[in-house]
Design a protein around this motif. Structure first.
Motif, PDB file in Angstrom:
ATOM      1  N   ILE A  71      10.700  -9.825  -8.838  1.00 10.74           N
ATOM      2  CA  ILE A  71       9.531 -10.677  -8.619  1.00 10.74           C
ATOM      3  C   ILE A  71       9.004 -10.491  -7.193  1.00 10.74           C
ATOM      4  O   ILE A  71       7.797 -10.361  -6.976  1.00 10.74           O
ATOM      5  N   LYS A  72       9.916 -10.445  -6.231  1.00 15.14           N
ATOM      6  CA  LYS A  72       9.517 -10.263  -4.832  1.00 15.14           C
ATOM      7  C   LYS A  72       8.823  -8.917  -4.642  1.00 15.14           C
ATOM      8  O   LYS A  72       7.834  -8.822  -3.906  1.00 15.14           O
ATOM      9  N   ASP A  73       9.311  -7.883  -5.311  1.00 13.31           N
ATOM     10  CA  ASP A  73       8.674  -6.563  -5.231  1.00 13.31           C
ATOM     11  C   ASP A  73       7.260  -6.608  -5.810  1.00 13.31           C
ATOM     12  O   ASP A  73       6.349  -5.985  -5.273  1.00 13.31           O
ATOM     13  N   ASP A  78       0.374  -4.052  -3.489  1.00 13.36           N
ATOM     14  CA  ASP A  78      -0.979  -4.147  -2.933  1.00 13.36           C
ATOM     15  C   ASP A  78      -2.027  -4.496  -3.969  1.00 13.36           C
ATOM     16  O   ASP A  78      -2.956  -5.250  -3.702  1.00 13.36           O
ATOM     17  N   ASP A  79      -1.923  -3.886  -5.145  1.00 17.94           N
ATOM     18  CA  ASP A  79      -2.903  -4.171  -6.186  1.00 17.94           C
ATOM     19  C   ASP A  79      -2.218  -4.221  -7.541  1.00 17.94           C
ATOM     20  O   ASP A  79      -1.095  -3.767  -7.702  1.00 17.94           O
ATOM     21  N   TYR A  86     -12.668 -10.181 -15.427  1.00 17.35           N
ATOM     22  CA  TYR A  86     -13.992 -10.435 -14.879  1.00 17.35           C
ATOM     23  C   TYR A  86     -14.069 -10.226 -13.370  1.00 17.35           C
ATOM     24  O   TYR A  86     -15.032  -9.687 -12.862  1.00 17.35           O
ATOM     25  N   ASP A  87     -13.048 -10.660 -12.641  1.00 14.85           N
ATOM     26  CA  ASP A  87     -13.092 -10.595 -11.181  1.00 14.85           C
ATOM     27  C   ASP A  87     -11.723 -10.139 -10.666  1.00 14.85           C
ATOM     28  O   ASP A  87     -10.728 -10.855 -10.824  1.00 14.85           O
ATOM     29  N   ASP A  88     -11.678  -8.966 -10.035  1.00 14.47           N
ATOM     30  CA  ASP A  88     -10.412  -8.405  -9.553  1.00 14.47           C
ATOM     31  C   ASP A  88      -9.740  -9.294  -8.514  1.00 14.47           C
ATOM     32  O   ASP A  88      -8.521  -9.485  -8.549  1.00 14.47           O
ATOM     33  N   VAL A  89     -10.508  -9.814  -7.581  1.00 14.05           N
ATOM     34  CA  VAL A  89      -9.942 -10.650  -6.516  1.00 14.05           C
ATOM     35  C   VAL A  89      -9.340 -11.917  -7.096  1.00 14.05           C
ATOM     36  O   VAL A  89      -8.218 -12.310  -6.751  1.00 14.05           O
ATOM     37  N   HIS A  94      -4.532 -15.027  -8.932  1.00 13.88           N
ATOM     38  CA  HIS A  94      -3.779 -15.693  -9.997  1.00 13.88           C
ATOM     39  C   HIS A  94      -2.427 -15.010 -10.239  1.00 13.88           C
ATOM     40  O   HIS A  94      -1.433 -15.687 -10.510  1.00 13.88           O
ATOM     41  N   VAL A  95      -2.389 -13.694 -10.155  1.00 15.36           N
ATOM     42  CA  VAL A  95      -1.124 -12.965 -10.328  1.00 15.36           C
ATOM     43  C   VAL A  95      -0.132 -13.388  -9.256  1.00 15.36           C
ATOM     44  O   VAL A  95       1.020 -13.717  -9.554  1.00 15.36           O
TER      45      VAL A  95
END
Length: 119
Positions: A71-73, A78-79, A86-89, A94-95
């Protein structure tokens, strides 16, 4: 890791992750039907599905410290490549939030017994 009062149950965690993937898919379908105003709900459910699907197949689900490291990894990534959102940011926010929630649940070994759809 803290000393939890109960023993880590990898099967219970795997079951919880599987149920969360199914619930997230249902939430995405419901948000998709609601249309434009539910884009954030769709991205939130897609983030939950992405996180849980990445973790449910991992071999380290049976080992609490290894699962916490996984989970920490993921938090340090970065992405988070995914299509159909709908929105990457907003999705990445949320992730990371969902990963922090799972990190806390893993550390305390609490919450995985709640397999209800709505949490």
């Amino acid at each position: 890791m803290s000393n939890p009062s109960k023993i880590w149950d990898g099967d219970q965690v795997r079951n919880w992750l599987t149920r969360r993937v199914a619930a997230a898919k249902l939430d995405q379908a419901a948000a998709d039907r609601r249309g434009y105003e539910a884009r954030d709900d769709y991205d939130k459910a897609a983030a939950e599905e992405w996180v849980c699907s990445r973790l449910q197949g991992a071999a380290d689900v049976n080992d609490q410290p290894a699962f916490a490291k996984r989970i920490k990894d993921l938090i340090g990534q970065d992405d988070y490549p995914v299509t159909g959102i709908y929105d990457d940011v907003r999705f990445e926010r949320h992730v990371r939030g969902y990963l922090r929630k799972l990190a806390k649940m893993t550390k305390t070994n609490e919450g995985f017994e709640n397999a209800l759809r709505y949490q």
